[in-house]
Enzyme design. Structure first.
Site, mmCIF file in Angstrom:
data_model
loop_
_atom_site.group_PDB
_atom_site.id
_atom_site.type_symbol
_atom_site.label_atom_id
_atom_site.label_comp_id
_atom_site.label_asym_id
_atom_site.label_seq_id
_atom_site.Cartn_x
_atom_site.Cartn_y
_atom_site.Cartn_z
ATOM 1 N N ASN A 1 21.540 12.473 -17.500
ATOM 2 C CA ASN A 1 21.012 10.807 -17.255
ATOM 3 C C ASN A 1 21.909 10.065 -16.238
ATOM 4 O OD1 ASN A 1 19.569 11.622 -19.644
ATOM 5 N ND2 ASN A 1 20.878 10.668 -21.086
ATOM 6 N N THR B 1 -7.125 -24.552 7.926
ATOM 7 C CA THR B 1 -6.740 -25.030 6.521
ATOM 8 C C THR B 1 -7.966 -24.728 5.841
ATOM 9 O OG1 THR B 1 -6.948 -27.256 6.622
ATOM 10 C CG2 THR B 1 -4.716 -26.479 7.030
ATOM 11 N N HIS B 2 -7.948 -24.328 4.753
ATOM 12 C CA HIS B 2 -9.069 -24.136 3.868
ATOM 13 C C HIS B 2 -10.181 -23.150 4.633
ATOM 14 C CE1 HIS B 2 -7.838 -27.109 1.251
ATOM 15 N NE2 HIS B 2 -7.462 -27.944 2.461
ATOM 16 N N SER C 1 -19.890 3.940 12.187
ATOM 17 C CA SER C 1 -20.593 4.160 11.019
ATOM 18 C C SER C 1 -21.767 5.303 11.227
ATOM 19 C CB SER C 1 -21.726 2.781 10.632
ATOM 20 O OG SER C 1 -22.764 3.256 10.097
ATOM 21 N N LYS D 1 -21.757 -0.193 15.225
ATOM 22 C CA LYS D 1 -20.506 -0.528 14.363
ATOM 23 C C LYS D 1 -19.144 0.051 14.916
ATOM 24 C CE LYS D 1 -20.756 -1.796 10.278
ATOM 25 N NZ LYS D 1 -20.662 -3.085 9.711
ATOM 26 N N GLU E 1 -8.254 -2.933 6.825
ATOM 27 C CA GLU E 1 -9.078 -2.847 5.512
ATOM 28 C C GLU E 1 -8.024 -1.929 4.511
ATOM 29 O OE1 GLU E 1 -13.487 -2.609 5.506
ATOM 30 O OE2 GLU E 1 -13.062 -2.757 7.796
ATOM 31 N N TYR F 1 19.426 5.716 -22.176
ATOM 32 C CA TYR F 1 18.445 6.371 -21.455
ATOM 33 C C TYR F 1 17.131 6.857 -22.393
ATOM 34 C CZ TYR F 1 15.733 10.193 -19.035
ATOM 35 O OH TYR F 1 14.770 10.866 -18.486
HETATM 36 N N1 ARG Z 1 13.773 14.677 -15.511
HETATM 37 C C1 ARG Z 1 14.637 13.501 -16.376
HETATM 38 C C2 ARG Z 1 14.206 12.252 -15.504
HETATM 39 O O1 ARG Z 1 13.761 12.167 -14.420
HETATM 40 C C3 ARG Z 1 16.090 13.668 -16.082
HETATM 41 C C4 ARG Z 1 17.068 13.183 -17.107
HETATM 42 C C5 ARG Z 1 16.804 13.993 -18.381
HETATM 43 N N2 ARG Z 1 17.407 13.789 -19.573
HETATM 44 C C6 ARG Z 1 17.321 13.885 -20.914
HETATM 45 N N3 ARG Z 1 17.913 13.308 -21.572
HETATM 46 N N4 ARG Z 1 15.984 14.430 -20.948
HETATM 47 O O2 ARG Z 1 14.558 11.339 -16.025
#
Ligand code: ARG
Length: 464
Positions: free
Chosen positions: A112, A157-158, A279, A285, A292, A319
């Site tokens: 994490n 403008t516009h 085109s 063209k 674009e 997390y």
């Molecule tokens: N692959 C996970 C992510 O991108 C990594 C962290 C995973 N953590 C867990 N507790 N499963 O977030």
């Protein structure tokens, strides 16, 4: 039991193939490998300094990681979905190479804080590159502005002809917008450049870690001060994507103008052939495909912003696996931005300007009507009255199918006896431009000053 997973000890059955595919991220997060290794090396070194890992273990980790890095660079690595993500792929490979020392690397951290660190390390590098590309595009626009400071075009403008402006002034408007985009990137980078490592899974760790050491090794400006926040928030990614969206919005506006200006109805500019296509059916063209597509891709980046901000909304601390979904939009935003900025710089250097057509368009829209009103005011008439007088003169010229500057003196005098021979000086588009000679105004003299200011600033920044 599925023994290929590092966390499989607790489970009675392996995950299904479908779940493995659904939850795995290796297909896209392998892109973070280099930064994952960078983070791991710093973590290992810190653990050694903290007395948690032996010098021998850390030396083995460094040796193993160097090999893995070179394997990656030479395409000699096979990523495995069984190992879910880049973090576990690299750790397993390291352990295969160096044995137990590889297994000790994950002491005092979690995926994490590891993943949050990886993204930040990666993104700060990308932001630095994006900033250089923004500045290069600005420079191309500044040079176009400089070369066309005294080219008159209708300002709108516009989308109706309003007042004459310098084409250079128009280009410099985009230089200003991009300048703020660059500032936003720089500002956002400060908040990206903070270190989550040490937060571990969510609550910190029981090992005597020294986060200042890791931060110093990794060049982080700050350390995330709350472990729960460090692993869970992706506001830095949202902020970056918001800055990216604004940048794309600015480029979509310029693109729209280039598309209009290249249309024969305007005929203000031409774009070099290499940025256009023909085109398959209409031989005449020449289509402005690049602008674009930029216009279209702005929607794509804004979509990523919407996706990321929704991803974060209502997530409880800390997390959650939701956050794995932050990567693809981020990667695509960075790729889109980098490609767009590169091609745009090149394209702007291939823009040719058609001053005669721009001037002809100025002459068609009574663009100097305000100048005539100002002229009368300077001779003593209240502005509201002069507005009325000029409106009548415009109506007359329109009926005759001519510009105000084509009306004979006697006719102009029939609208106000304040009119003199010198009126023709203000009725020309050039006179109109030159009269706006103040900071931020469109007079060529001002345009050249602004261009010089930007050029100095940009060249200094690009050379560093
Ligand atoms: N692959 C996970 C992510 O991108 C990594 C962290 C995973 N953590 C867990 N507790 N499963 O977030």
């Amino acid at each position: 039991m599925n023994d290929s997973k590092t966390w499989s000890g607790r489970f009675n059955e392996p995950v299904s193939e479908l779940v493995k595919k659904y939850t795995g991220s290796i297909d896209f997060d392998k892109r973070l490998a280099k930064w994952d290794i960078q983070g791991s090396l710093a973590h290992a070194e810190m653990l050694e300094q903290a007395g948690v890992l032996s010098a021998a273990d850390v030396a083995a980790i460094q040796q193993g990681m160097a090999e893995i890095l070179s394997d990656i660079e030479n395409g000699r690595i096979e990523w495995s979905l069984d190992l879910e993500d880049v973090h576990m792929n690299i750790e397993k490979r390291l352990t295969d190479k160096i044995g137990d020392a590889g297994k000790r690397l994950h002491t005092g951290r979690s995926r994490n804080d590891q993943v949050a660190t990886d993204i930040r390390l990666w993104l700060r590098d990308e932001i630095s590159q994006i900033r250089l590309l923004i500045q290069s595009l600005q420079l191309a626009l500044v040079e176009l502005a400089e070369a066309n400071a005294d080219v008159v075009m209708p300002g709108f403008t516009h989308l109706q002809v309003a007042q004459p402006v310098s084409f250079g002034h128009h280009m410099l408007a985009y230089v200003e917008m991009l300048g703020r985009d660059d500032e936003r990137m720089a500002d956002c980078r400060k908040r990206v450049n903070r270190m989550p490592l040490g937060a571990a899974a969510l609550a910190g760790t029981t090992y005597p870690i020294r986060r200042e050491v890791t931060a110093e090794l990794l060049g982080f400006e700050q350390i995330c001060q709350n472990s729960l926040d460090a692993v869970s928030d992706r506001d830095f990614a949202i902020e970056f994507t918001a800055a990216a969206s604004l940048l794309m919005v600015h480029l979509s506006r310029l693109s729209e103008e280039l598309i209009l200006w290249m249309s024969p109805r305007f005929g203000f500019i031409d774009i070099a052939d290499r940025f256009c296509t023909g085109s398959s059916i209409m031989p005449q063209k020449k289509n402005p495909d690049v602008p674009e597509l930029v216009r279209g891709k702005s929607g794509r980046v804004i979509g990523h912003l919407t996706g990321l901000i929704m991803l974060m909304k209502s997530q409880p601390l800390a997390y959650n696996k939701d956050n794995q979904e932050d990567k693809e939009p981020l990667f695509d935003t960075v790729d889109t931005l980098i490609d767009t900025l590169r091609i745009y710089t090149d394209m702007m250097r291939g823009v040719s300007v058609k001053p005669e057509n721009m001037r002809a368009a100025v002459m068609q829209g009574f663009a100097t009507a305000t100048d005539l009103a100002d002229y009368l005011v300077k001779k003593g008439m209240p502005f509201r009255d002069s507005h009325e007088v000029v409106a009548k003169a415009v109506r007359h010229a329109d009926d005759q199918g001519v510009d105000l500057s084509d009306l004979p003196l006697a006719v102009l005098q029939s609208f106000s006896d304040l009119v003199d021979e010198d009126v023709y000086l203000v009725l020309t588009p050039e006179g109109s431009l030159n009269a706006r000679n103040h900071l931020g105004g469109t007079a060529p003299e001002q345009v050249l000053q602004q261009a010089a200011r930007w050029k100095k600033q940009l060249l200094e920044s690009l050379q560093n």
